[in-house]
Design a protein around this motif. Sequence first.
Motif, PDB file in Angstrom:
ATOM      1  N   GLY A 218       0.797  -1.220   0.000  1.00 37.54           N
ATOM      2  CA  GLY A 218       0.000   0.000   0.000  1.00 37.54           C
ATOM      3  C   GLY A 218       0.828   1.268   0.000  1.00 37.54           C
ATOM      4  O   GLY A 218       0.286   2.360   0.188  1.00 37.54           O
ATOM      5  N   GLU A 219       2.121   1.146  -0.232  1.00 37.58           N
ATOM      6  CA  GLU A 219       3.005   2.320  -0.266  1.00 37.58           C
ATOM      7  C   GLU A 219       3.024   2.912  -1.675  1.00 37.58           C
ATOM      8  O   GLU A 219       2.974   2.171  -2.661  1.00 37.58           O
ATOM      9  N   ILE A 220       3.126   4.226  -1.747  1.00 34.61           N
ATOM     10  CA  ILE A 220       3.174   4.890  -3.047  1.00 34.61           C
ATOM     11  C   ILE A 220       4.514   4.601  -3.704  1.00 34.61           C
ATOM     12  O   ILE A 220       5.571   4.922  -3.159  1.00 34.61           O
ATOM     13  N   VAL A 221       4.450   3.979  -4.877  1.00 32.68           N
ATOM     14  CA  VAL A 221       5.638   3.721  -5.679  1.00 32.68           C
ATOM     15  C   VAL A 221       5.820   4.868  -6.669  1.00 32.68           C
ATOM     16  O   VAL A 221       6.933   5.303  -6.929  1.00 32.68           O
TER      17      VAL A 221
ATOM     18  N   VAL B 295      -8.185   4.021  -0.584  1.00 33.39           N
ATOM     19  CA  VAL B 295      -7.775   2.735  -1.170  1.00 33.39           C
ATOM     20  C   VAL B 295      -7.134   1.854  -0.102  1.00 33.39           C
ATOM     21  O   VAL B 295      -7.437   0.667  -0.010  1.00 33.39           O
ATOM     22  N   ARG B 296      -6.286   2.432   0.725  1.00 34.30           N
ATOM     23  CA  ARG B 296      -5.636   1.643   1.779  1.00 34.30           C
ATOM     24  C   ARG B 296      -6.647   1.083   2.776  1.00 34.30           C
ATOM     25  O   ARG B 296      -6.445  -0.002   3.318  1.00 34.30           O
TER      26      ARG B 296
ATOM     27  N   GLU C 152      -9.545  -5.468  -1.054  1.00 29.84           N
ATOM     28  CA  GLU C 152     -10.540  -5.486  -2.135  1.00 29.84           C
ATOM     29  C   GLU C 152      -9.961  -4.885  -3.415  1.00 29.84           C
ATOM     30  O   GLU C 152     -10.140  -5.428  -4.504  1.00 29.84           O
ATOM     31  N   HIS C 153      -9.239  -3.761  -3.301  1.00 30.89           N
ATOM     32  CA  HIS C 153      -8.622  -3.147  -4.487  1.00 30.89           C
ATOM     33  C   HIS C 153      -7.553  -4.064  -5.065  1.00 30.89           C
ATOM     34  O   HIS C 153      -7.400  -4.166  -6.275  1.00 30.89           O
TER      35      HIS C 153
ATOM     36  N   GLY D 141       0.556  -5.013  -6.570  1.00 34.77           N
ATOM     37  CA  GLY D 141       0.202  -3.657  -6.193  1.00 34.77           C
ATOM     38  C   GLY D 141      -1.143  -3.273  -6.769  1.00 34.77           C
ATOM     39  O   GLY D 141      -1.884  -4.125  -7.283  1.00 34.77           O
ATOM     40  N   VAL D 142      -1.439  -1.985  -6.696  1.00 35.34           N
ATOM     41  CA  VAL D 142      -2.692  -1.439  -7.200  1.00 35.34           C
ATOM     42  C   VAL D 142      -2.380  -0.215  -8.052  1.00 35.34           C
ATOM     43  O   VAL D 142      -1.558   0.618  -7.674  1.00 35.34           O
TER      44      VAL D 142
END
Length: 187
Positions: A80-83, A110-111, A116-117, A151-152
């Motif tokens: 859930g970390e921003i890449v 989203v987190r 689910e995401h 990831g998402v």
Amino acid sequence: VRRVGNDQDELEFRAGLERVSHRINVEIKGLESLADEWAAWDEAYTFVQGENDRFIKNSLNRVSLENTGVEYLVFLNKRGEIVYFKHLVYGKHSPGKAQSLFTNPLVTWVRNDFKEHLKNGQSGVRLFAQTPYLFATRPVLSSLMKGKPEGVLIVARSLNYGLISEISTEAEFPFLIDVISTSDDNA
């Protein structure tokens, strides 16, 4: 001269509202298609794992995004970390970490439902920072659609006055969206 009664007015109103709803759904479907394409891409799959820095230069460039109409593109890793975060405003490019009013509530939202995401993704219209946004999230998978999501991907664009005007003209139904009050920006 025939007078148009209330029933006729209501029918015209409902038909106009249906045209607007259809047009907004077309915009959302476009974001879904883009997210589906970009999230099931081997380069994106290795990128969210931290193994493909070329992906930024080759695929996340200004021209690529401007051609899509996307204002926000966010890749989150499986924790859930921003890449990566990219925000385009009025054709200007502004890459970086989560600096926007929009990004913090979006990423938080989203987190809050990350599993689910990560499993299915979501799409629709949501209010962030007092502005309605059209969005799509998708799990990042290999192009073979196998293995665990890494990831998402989040793609979004604001339902701003320009887009509302475009939809109003196309649907021949003038409308505005105005947030009067909300107890929660994520409502």
